[in-house]
Write an enzyme that holds these catalytic residues in place. Structure first.
Site, PDB file in Angstrom:
ATOM      1  N   CYS A  10      -4.072  -2.258   6.101  1.00 33.64           N
ATOM      2  CA  CYS A  10      -4.030  -0.921   5.526  1.00 33.64           C
ATOM      3  C   CYS A  10      -5.313  -0.590   4.763  1.00 33.64           C
ATOM      4  O   CYS A  10      -5.680  -1.268   3.805  1.00 33.64           O
ATOM      5  CB  CYS A  10      -2.830  -0.833   4.586  1.00 33.64           C
ATOM      6  SG  CYS A  10      -2.608   0.754   3.786  1.00 33.64           S
ATOM      7  N   CYS A  59       0.832  -1.199   0.000  1.00 35.48           N
ATOM      8  CA  CYS A  59       0.000   0.000   0.000  1.00 35.48           C
ATOM      9  C   CYS A  59       0.871   1.256   0.000  1.00 35.48           C
ATOM     10  O   CYS A  59       0.594   2.216  -0.729  1.00 35.48           O
ATOM     11  CB  CYS A  59      -0.925  -0.015   1.214  1.00 35.48           C
ATOM     12  SG  CYS A  59      -2.006   1.416   1.338  1.00 35.48           S
TER      13      CYS A  59
END
Length: 368
Positions: free
Chosen positions: A199, A102
């Site tokens: 995330c 991410c």
């Protein structure tokens, strides 16, 4: 640096770290705006996702600071560049780290590009606890001063050119000081709990999330001595070193030590367990890593002594790393390490400097 008219777009998560990051940059004289990223659409309801509350908190902080908050949806980019890889790794029995991907593909790629190309930003900023330091004309990544919060492990894929466009205002602060600053300023996020979970996906139960997208294949649980113990629900639900939720009750096999996952036989769909957190089957002398990234973008060509972390919050392990065929890296530990897990990241350090890392492909068992 002449900061007059330099615009910084701060990634506002609705938490205290990004809130204080924006405040500190304002106090330093930068032109600051916030940006809230929505990167997940599935299951977007209150039970799992706090996106509405996080957005409200981010907006409230920006209102308090007198800055603009931009809102953008990167859900498609997250799905294509993070979540599909996350699922693919679990499907083959590995344990990925989506936060690292991410950061690489969303926060320091899509967000950075959007901020500079669409919002006229000179820099972006995040609330990561790391330090950027320019050495020999290149921006380097250093650990945050707060050892308990240092997040350099998650940023090893970020190159020096991207790093040069980023600010990390919290790198030299500890969490207590960050909350004190927020409270003194009266920010609404001053006492807000830290976010947890994958995330951008929030507090969803991992097993529930995986079961929505991957068909589980139950199989046998066996000991290292090939003794049948029970059934597992699917190898994707287990990781090396796991001791809880094995579903084998109080079986002790003549020992009082708890059971741990020590291996996964993907070909035969077997979960292999042993008793004791330091069982030899759980220990490794080293590993092979691939998908290598170096912060200075200079490929390692000779052996190097450094330290390594094979998981977040792990103490540094002395090691020798050396390049091998197929753009891979051999890592030999100074002493055996438990639960080295394929799919996770091995991240390398020279003292306080994070120099790079790679994805763990193979762990080297004791005696190899």
């Amino acid at each position: 640096m002449n900061i007059i008219n330099k615009k910084v777009i701060v990634g506002m998560s609705g938490g205290v770290d990004s809130s204080v990051s924006a405040l500190l940059l304002l106090q330093q004289g930068y032109t600051v705006e916030g940006l809230f990223m929505k990167n997940w659409e599935e299951d977007d309801h209150e039970q799992y996702c706090t996106v509405a509350k996080d957005l409200a908190d981010a907006q409230a902080v920006c209102n308090q600071l007198g800055i603009i908050l931009h809102k953008v949806n990167f859900a498609a980019e997250y799905w294509d560049n993070v979540f599909e890889y996350f699922l693919a790794e679990y499907q083959v029995g590995r344990t990925p780290n989506p936060d690292i991907l991410c950061n690489k593909n969303i926060k320091f790629k899509v967000f950075l590009d959007f901020a500079t190309q669409n919002l006229g930003a000179d820099y972006i900023a995040t609330g990561h606890y790391v330090i950027r330091k320019d050495i020999n004309g290149k921006s380097r990544l250093l650990r945050g001063l707060d050892n308990q919060k240092d997040q350099s492990y998650f940023l090893y894929t970020i190159g020096y050119q991207q790093m040069a466009r980023c600010f990390f205002p919290l790198g030299k602060l500890n969490k207590l000081r960050v909350r004190e600053i927020a409270a003194k300023q009266g920010l609404v996020t001053a006492s807000k709990k830290d976010s947890t979970g994958i995330c951008f996906i929030g507090k969803r139960k991992l097993s529930d999330l995986l079961s929505r997208y991957i068909s589980a294949k139950p199989g046998a649980i066996i000991t290292v001595d090939n003794e049948y113990i029970g059934y597992h629900q699917g190898l994707m639900y287990y990781t090396l070193g796991q001791r809880k939720k094995l579903g084998i009750g109080g079986t002790k096999n003549g020992s009082q030590d708890p059971w741990y996952v020590v291996d996964k036989d993907i070909n035969h769909n077997l979960l292999i367990i042993a008793q004791g957190h330091n069982h030899p089957r759980l220990m490794s002398n080293g590993l092979i890593a691939s998908k290598l990234y170096w912060v200075d973008r200079t490929t390692l060509s000779t052996p190097l002594r450094c330290t390594v972390k094979t998981r977040y919050r792990q103490s540094d392990i002395g090691c020798l790393i050396k390049p091998i065929a197929n753009n891979q890296l051999q890592v030999d530990f100074d002493y055996p390490v438990a639960a080295v897990t394929p799919g996770q990241s091995a991240v390398f350090y020279l003292a306080e400097q994070c120099i790079g890392g790679g994805t763990i492909e193979i762990r080297k068992p004791l005696g190899s």
